[in-house]
Each structure stands twice: as C-alpha cells, then as structure tokens.
Design an enzyme around this catalytic site. Structure first.
Site, PDB file in Angstrom:
ATOM      1  N   HIS A  85       0.815  -1.213   0.000  1.00 40.28           N
ATOM      2  CA  HIS A  85       0.000   0.000   0.000  1.00 40.28           C
ATOM      3  C   HIS A  85       0.851   1.267   0.000  1.00 40.28           C
ATOM      4  CE1 HIS A  85       0.225  -0.259   4.530  1.00 40.28           C
ATOM      5  NE2 HIS A  85       0.230   1.059   4.430  1.00 40.28           N
ATOM      6  N   ASP A 221       1.277  -7.784   2.147  1.00 44.89           N
ATOM      7  CA  ASP A 221       1.375  -6.333   1.946  1.00 44.89           C
ATOM      8  C   ASP A 221       2.834  -5.903   1.791  1.00 44.89           C
ATOM      9  OD1 ASP A 221       0.949  -3.623   1.845  1.00 44.89           O
ATOM     10  OD2 ASP A 221      -0.383  -3.556   3.569  1.00 44.89           O
ATOM     11  N   SER A 651       4.061   2.282   8.269  1.00 43.54           N
ATOM     12  CA  SER A 651       3.786   1.311   7.217  1.00 43.54           C
ATOM     13  C   SER A 651       5.055   1.039   6.421  1.00 43.54           C
ATOM     14  CB  SER A 651       2.703   1.832   6.275  1.00 43.54           C
ATOM     15  OG  SER A 651       1.466   1.881   6.929  1.00 43.54           O
TER      16      SER A 651
END
Length: 717
Positions: A85, A221, A651
C-alpha cells in the site's frame, strides 16, 4: 500523595509495570535510557548498534519512503522493501489498461526492466542533535504564541542552515512534547527510485477494505524498489547512467520465524499521535470531528466507486485515491469505537483531576499550572462551535474536488502576478514548476468523476455547515441557482480552464492575472479560502490559549513524575518501538493467536468477492505444498502480531528480532485498539506485519524472481 498521583497517572496512560516497554516511540539518540529494558525482553544489541553517527548502524538501513511511509534496505545493491500500500501510488502510476500492474503484479527479472518512479524519493537519517537550549535561548517569557512560533521558525532556519552548510544534506528542526523540547534532524535524500516488484493486488491487498485494520490477517502487503545514485556515489535525479545505491548498511533476513514472547522491535517514521490529548479533545473528536470525516469520506468513496466500477481505465486512475480515502474513513470509525469501548474519556479525566491536585500542592506549581485545565476547557468551548465547519472545509474543499487542488497549484504564480512589478524570471520558474506538477496529476484525472465530486461536496457543505459560518458569496451563488449543485458544477466545469490540461498549458504560454481571477473554479475556491482565513483569524485567541495551555499541561505531566521515561508524540521522525510477539484476547472467551498461515487465506477465499480472490498460481503452489525453504510445520506463515507501538507512517517498517535481523514488514494495527494514537492499550494494542517468509515465498515460488532472492543475505535455513 505523590505516590498515589503517580499510580493514577500510570493507570490513565494504560500502563503497568509488567508491560511498560510496550508503549513508546523512542528517539534513537536517547536509547541508552531503554537499553536495559530492551535486553530484559531479549534484545542482543546495544543502543549504539541501532544508532551511531560515527559508524554503520541499523538506522542506516532505514528510509522514509515517499512522503509518509517507511522502507528498509535488504541488499548491498540498494534493494528496498516496503508495503504494497506504500508502493501503491507508484504501481498505479506505472499501470495502464494494457499493463495493469495493480491487478497482475510486476516483477523485474533484470535491472534493465526496473521502472523509474517520477517524483518518488527516499530519505536517510544522517544524524540528530538536541537543540532545545539553542531554541529556548531565542524565546522570552510572556511571548504570545504567534511571536513564539515566529522566533522558533527563525532560530530553526538558522540552525538548519548551519547544519547543512557546504553539504548536499537537508535539515529539519522538530518540536517535541508540544513545544517543550527541540531536535534537529539531518537527512540525505535520493531521487532516482525504480520499481522492482509488486505482487498482484489479490495478494498485496488480500482482504482489502473488509480486512483493513483487522486481525487475523492474510495479506501479502509488500512491494520492492531500488535506489540509484550517480556513478560518483551521490544522490541524483533519474539518469540512465546512474548505478544501484551502495548502502552503509543492509538488513540480514532471518528464516527462523517467530514464537510467542520473542523480542520484536520496529524502526520507522511514525507520522502523528496525540497521547497527551485531554478529555476535552476526546469529547470534541467523538461529537464532531470523527463523524464528520466519516460521513464526507463515505460520500466521496461512493462517487469514485460508481465511476471505477463502470470503466477499467477510471478504476486504475482512481485506485490509489480511493485506497487513501478509504483507509482513514475506516480508521475514524474504529477510533470512535475504541475511544468509547475503552472509556478513554474517563481515563483522561482522571489524569486531569490528578494534575489539578498536583498543581495546587505548592504556590510555585499553582502559579504556573493552576489555570491550565480551565484554559484548555474554555478554549475548546470556543473552538467546538466551529469544529464541523473546519472539517467540512478540510474534507469537502481542500480534499474534495481536484479542480480546487489544480487552482491552488497556481498560487505562487498568482502571487507574483499581483505584484506591482512582477519578476519575469520568477514567473518563468513558477510556470515551469506548475507544468511539472500538473502533468502527473492529469494522468489520473477524470473530468466526470471530479464534476460529480464537486456537486456532491458542495451540496454536503451547504446542508451541514451552520449557515452563519458559510461564505456569503457561496450562499448567494446557491440561491441564484436554486441550490442545484449539479448545475453549479456543470457550469464551472464548462467555463473553467482548470479541468483541461491543454487549456492550462495554453494559458501558461502567456499568463495573466485577469484570466486567473475571472475563472469560475478559481473564484469559488478563493471564496472558501477567504472565509477560512477570516474565521481562523477570529479563532486565533482561542487557538493560542489552547496551544499555550497544552504545552504547560505536557510539561506539568512530566514534572509530576520525573523518574518516568516519557516517549514524545510521533511527528514523522525516526523512532524505535520494542516489545514482544504476543497473542491477545479481544473479548470474553475469544483468544487470537499471534500468527496466520496460507491455509487461512484459502479458507477465506470467496470467488464472488473480489477482495477475497486467490490467484490460480498461489492455489496451485498451496495444493502441491510447493513451499521450498519458507515453510513451517507444513504450511506457509503469512502474518504475525506484536505489541509494538506504531501508527501511520510506520507502514513498511522492518520488524526485527533481538539480533536486528528482518523477520517481517509492519503494515497495520488492530481494530480493538484503534484509539491507540490517543491512548495506548497494552492488553489489546497489536502491530500486524507480513512474515518475511511469505514475502520471500511470493518472490521466489510465485514470481520466480530468483534474481532478487540471490541479492539478499538470508540466514536461518
């Protein structure tokens, strides 16, 4: 009494002596204060192994990836790992209907196949220094907040210039503990970043919005990029002759896996937390801020989804915008739920009551801190009347229709044209900058989508913002058009140049102020901006009172217990968090294990739901049990959780074991602790990461990108 107050303070922050290491986003240069606790939990490294300005250390393998993520170097050739992402905007930029890398994934089997990512940068931390004394020397007692901020800005600029003089580095002075401490950060920025690998979204976004912020999770991810440098070893813009970056440090990858209670730490760039937020802030968030943002973002998502479902090209154009909007739409739903379920308001109120009692114990404390809570209360009382207005402006106008964003791109040019004697060289430079900004923006722009976004957001603004707080010219326009915002939007898009790149470029060939100021999109944007500035001017005294009282509140909280090692709020600077691999109980009679496997992903598969489609090749590998050296107990580990303290910006951060070896890549938090940015809940708060063995399995077995595997230093099996 002091001991009682200390215990109250601890309980209010959700801590206890058994889990005190869990909370904290720690500054690297101060890790010596945490070293003993880290070693008790299983860390084998010293503070200097993690942060050292004189020799290679772990921090040299960590980058800030783009404007708001983290990445880590995993080879001696500048190979970089981050989240899918985080790479999503670049994957989307490289995609087209003919080359749909979002759907199908992308892999470079040779460096010549790697794709340059225009505008993408990574930032290495060179060093940080405490400049609190230097900044405070420029401040005077009794300063207004405006004068104080101006003085801080001036001394910060001076310190940044001094720190980078004669180098290609950049510097940034940052405030900590709400203006009580200051540190300078020196960075080296690389601009030639190329896309190397990304799994298909059916792996990288498996579960999509349904699973977002949830555990258990089965999402791969991750994505991969490479940093390039000039042949002489310096940062450089993209050029064919550039060579792969040679890092000071790259991470060793461990295949040993994780077990419950194993030590885990994360290095990264957490974006923003508000752990010292008062009960008044909680009340405001629950009543106005959060529901307003959720309502507006849901409406914008519905508009984008309508057009994305109808056309493949639009789906690719708006994929990243949709994902970014959806992420924090769901976040604010979860945050409100967490704040209520975990009774955060009362915990904050108890802390404030303890603070007031402590402040009244001595004349000195009373003089300095006695009015702090009352000042915070009275400031919120004024500001809350405009909270809905503020968030409708932010979400409907500033982050609404992109035609307003495009008009704002001309602000610098407009300001120069307004001067009595415009500088032609500055105009030329402004035009060049505008062209650079607009080209990629229009690549992902759909006039019909934006027109619908404008009509939708204007209608919502009119219906929900108190009439007396709306711009008079907007109300006049609305009345004259019978409050038909579809007609208003149609008229603006018909007559504005700001929705057509060719028209803007034609204008930029010979720019003039009159054309800009007569443009209907520019005029409407200016109406809202002028209204925003006027109201903010009237709210300045309340904002100043709140800022000053909050700074004193944070200072006083730390004075209440001088022996406690407080962690400052996140502010996009590199931090370390440490803890353990742990399961958790979200509710009575339910226990969540600390890891998931590929079997779980197969169990979730739903052919009728695109969020839970499993690629045919992945099913084939699973059915054949073709797992290679990445298996554990006959299955492939996919994700795991730890009690590390992260937030947005983390992230892509590396999850490391006690030896500093890479075991996973952090990508999310869990639903039950969505209030964690405001109040850490040690029994519930968990970081979700993709297991590095799943990453390697996908690269090796699924993508057959063994060229990448060969670059890495892998140990354990």
């Amino acid at each position: 009494m002091k001991k009682i107050l200390f215990l109250i303070a601890i309980s209010c922050f959700g801590l206890n002596t058994m889990v005190k290491a869990d909370e904290g986003k720690w500054l690297l240069m101060l890790l010596n204060k945490n070293e003993s606790e880290m070693k008790k939990l299983g860390c084998k490294l010293t503070a200097k192994d993690i942060y050292d300005v004189n020799k290679s250390s772990l921090k040299d393998a960590i980058v800030q990836f783009g404007p708001g993520c983290t990445g880590e170097i995993i080879s001696e050739e500048g190979l970089l790992l981050t989240n899918h992402h985080c790479g999503y905007p670049s994957i989307q930029q490289q995609s087209s209907v003919e080359h749909d890398y979002l759907t199908n994934g992308f892999w470079a089997y040779d460096k010549s196949q790697e794709l340059p990512c225009e505008g993408l940068t990574v930032k290495f931390l060179v060093r940080m220094d405490d400049v609190t004394a230097k900044v405070k020397a420029a401040l005077k007692d009794g300063m207004s907040e405006q004068d104080r901020n101006k003085a801080i800005a001036e001394i910060s600029k001076k310190l940044e210039t001094e720190a980078t003089q004669g180098t290609h580095y950049t510097a940034n002075v940052k405030s900590f503990f709400d203006g009580n401490e200051f540190y300078i950060f020196i960075y080296e920025i690389y601009e030639d970043i190329r896309m190397v690998g990304a799994p298909p979204s059916s792996i990288g976004k498996y579960g999509a919005d349904a699973d977002n912020w949830m555990w258990p999770r089965h999402t791969g991810d991750f994505s991969m990029f490479r940093i390039y440098m000039s042949p002489d070893g310096k940062p450089a813009k993209y050029a064919k002759e550039n060579v792969p970056f040679k890092p000071k440090r790259s991470l060793t990858i461990s295949l040993a896996g994780v077990k419950k209670n194993d030590y885990s730490m994360i290095l990264g760039y957490p974006g923003s937390t508000d752990r010292f937020l008062t009960s008044y802030g909680i009340e405001s968030a629950l009543k106005d801020k959060n529901p307003t943002i959720v309502k507006i973002r849901r409406a914008k998502l519905d508009v984008m989804q309508e057009y994305m479902n109808a056309d493949p090209a639009t789906r690719i154009q708006y994929a990243s915008k949709y994902a970014q909007t959806a992420n924090y739409w769901k976040y604010f739903i979860g945050q409100s739920t967490g704040l209520k379920n975990l009774n955060v308001y009362q915990k904050k109120k108890d802390l404030e009551d303890a603070f007031v009692k402590w402040a009244n114990q001595t004349p000195e404390n009373k003089a300095k801190y006695g009015n702090v809570i009352n000042d915070i209360s009275s400031a919120y009382a004024q500001l809350n009347d405009y909270e809905v207005w503020k968030w409708y402006f932010m979400e409907d106008i500033r982050r609404g229709a992109e035609i307003f964003t495009i008009t704002s791109a001309l602000n610098g040019l407009t300001a120069e044209l307004k001067k009595s004697t415009p500088d032609q060289q500055k105009i030329k430079e402004a035009v060049a900058n505008i062209r650079t900004v607009l080209e990629p923006l229009f690549k992902n722009y759909n006039v019909d989508v934006d027109k619908k976004l404008l009509s939708t957001t204007l209608d919502m603004y009119f219906r929900n913002v108190p009439i007396e707080q709306q711009p008079k010219d907007f109300l006049t326009m609305s009345f004259q058009n019978s409050y038909n915002y579809t007609a208003i939007a149609n008229d603006i898009f018909k007559n504005s140049m700001f929705c057509d790149l060719a028209k803007i470029n034609n204008f930029l060939n010979k720019p003039n102020l009159q054309t800009i100021e007569n443009d209907p999109a520019y005029k409407l944007n200016a109406i809202f901006m002028n209204n925003y500035m006027e109201i903010n001017k009237n709210l300045a005294p309340a904002n100043e009172k709140l800022a000053q009282a909050t700074r004193l509140f944070v200072e006083g909280i730390r004075e209440m217990d001088k022996n406690k090692n407080y962690s400052p709020n996140a502010n996009s600077t590199m931090r370390l968090t440490y803890g353990q691999i742990l399961d958790y109980k979200p509710k009575d009679a339910v226990l969540y294990d600390y890891k998931t496997t590929l079997t779980g992903a197969m169990q979730k598969e739903d052919p009728n739901n695109p969020d839970f489609n499993v690629p045919a090749k992945l099913k084939e590998l699973y059915n054949k049990k073709d797992f290679g050296r990445y298996a554990e107990n006959g299955d492939i580990p996919v994700c795991f959780i730890s009690n590390n303290d992260i937030t947005g910006g983390n992230s892509g951060s590396p999850m490391l074991n006690g030896k500093g070896e890479l075991i996973g890549c952090a990508f999310d938090g869990n639903w039950e602790a969505m209030s964690g940015d405001i109040a850490f809940e040690p029994n519930l708060q968990r970081t979700i990461g993709v297991d590095i063995r799943y990453v390697l399995f996908i690269i090796d077995k699924y993508a057959n990108a063994t060229n990448l595997i060969k670059e890495m230093k892998i140990v354990g099996k």
